[in-house]
Design an enzyme around this catalytic site. Sequence first.
Site: not given
Length: 614
Positions: A280, A278, A451, A285, A330, A300, A445
């Site tokens: 970024k 996707e 990313k 966020r 986002e 966030r 995470r």
Amino acid sequence: MKFELVAKAFDEIEKTSKRVDMTTQLAALFEQTPAEDMKNVIYLLQGRLAPAYENTETGLGEKLVIQAIARATGYTKEDVEKKFKKTGDLGQVASEYLEKKTQQSLIRTTLSVKKVHENFLKLATLTGEGTQELKIKLLAELLNSSTPNEGKFVVRFALGALRLGVGDPTLMDALAHVHLNEFQKENTALVKEIDESTGKKSPEEKIRKIRMKLREQIEAKYNIYSDLGTLAQKLTEKGLKGLNNIDLEPGVPIRPTLAERLPLAKDIIEKLGKCIVESKYDGFRLQVHKKGKDVWIFSRNLENMSDMFPEIVDAAKKQLDCHTCIVEGEALAVNEETQEFFPFQITIQRKRKYDIDEKAKELPLKLFLFDVMSINDKNLMPLPFHERREKLKKLIMKGETIELTNGIITDSSREVDKFFNENVSGGLEGIVCKDLNAPYIAGARKFAWIKLKRSYKGELQDTVDLVIIGFYKGKGKRTEFGLGGLLAAVYDDKADLFKSITRIGTGFSEEMLADLHKLLSKHTLNHKPARVDSDVTPYAWVEPKFVIEVRADEITQSPMHTAGREQGESTGYALRFPRILKRRNDKEPEMATTVREIIKMYQNQKKVKVEEAR
Ligand code: ATP
């Protein structure tokens, strides 16, 4: 419950320099706390009056607090100011003046946790002109019946500077400690397994492992229901059973899933195989919750931002085809004429408390949704991502504000590279690649997301978010700011400790130096904070509370810092040429870059160097 008990525990916690002691002290406090006070005790420990997402602001200005101290202690405003100049801590000033009152037997301690919470809550709802006097009255009323120790914490709480350094993981550990016996009784097989695997090691190690398991269970609930006060209350009321019915609820934010990093497209494909890649977007966020006509927007770090983005509230009502749902994406400002994305520096202008409507017209946001966690009260988090994305696609109705993120499905690293380059040349930050089969992993995470950001040669591929643990006095021209540099740390999420990684003296504007000095001076401690692990000693220690974004050229191994230093070894990691970029107000200290990430970034950096040399 008497506030005296809480203040006594705060005092012990403040003095401790060991994390284990902090947990024991917290657990002892929780053991004494009745269910009806549990919520408030947790919030007070978090330095709040309610969960973060309710935005109940507590911070009062110094001027007002000075007046309240003067009124409650019988000293003049000038006396209080003079002493404050000397000590730098109004809590201490209140405590000393109250001590004199105690000596004259003028204090009867009658303060309850309920009363403290009640008065602060009233204070928090008072806004606008003419409320000043009432605020002073409410605070003075508390101080009037405070012991010196209670007064210290009432004042610090009022100023938003408790200086306890307690974090949510420590609170959860202490809660687990309190409910350990019940957990062991209910999980005999697990206890046996841990018993066998721990072998002859110390009984403490066994207890630590069992407690960790229970903490994980509490944390799993906290990840989907981010109100620790309510969770703790339910635990106290009903024991572990109290957690059973906790589920997603519109209006209560979910802790966000986080992305890993890999250096190259081919590494990503190797890790994920066929995946969704996707765009970024570089904006805010946002987690959007809808329930009938009600819409909540969370940031966030789970603050309520519903009032800030009226066009998104509107769009959620019109463009999300559901009665209730929770989605995430986002948001960023888009140039309506050219349909180009504005850079983050422009989008950030939308974070404001005033002139919201005018700014919304000038810089309307678009929200690119990338996930859905629930639709019509059905929890979709366990579904594989490709199914959630299908549902998300169907959920979004045509309109001007909400869209699905742009993305491709591929298993070719060449395609990933091509998509990355297209996005970067289109002004975006990079790409996020997502595991098609992964559930939504709240608050962690994991490799469900990876990313890849644009970067420049000679620089570390990504910035890092560090926690300030100390500061240095300025030399030369910087003496006038009182601050010349910082000591910063990364977060060790296993040990719940902040480990030093670098000193930073570059990148500051003069304004930043002055602001940081003002801010940090309110949070200094005269010993190393309990959750800090550092061999380097700064001029002043600071409660680990504030996060900054830092760019560096490289991660190096270093004997100076404790980040990544294994037990019995002498080297940890450090940053080469670190420079501060900005404060990250949108991150809690536990959301900073972790030791684990630094080690991975160190390995990634080696790979990039090999690739560049080819
Ligand atoms: P992190 O959120 O990983 O702690 P960070 O806040 O510094 O770090 P980045 O390093 O820029 O953020 O990368 C992750 C962030 O990228 C996400 O939190 C999200 O805000 C943003 N983002 C933009 N586009 C997407 C997308 N398509 N999918 C997921 N996240 C996206």
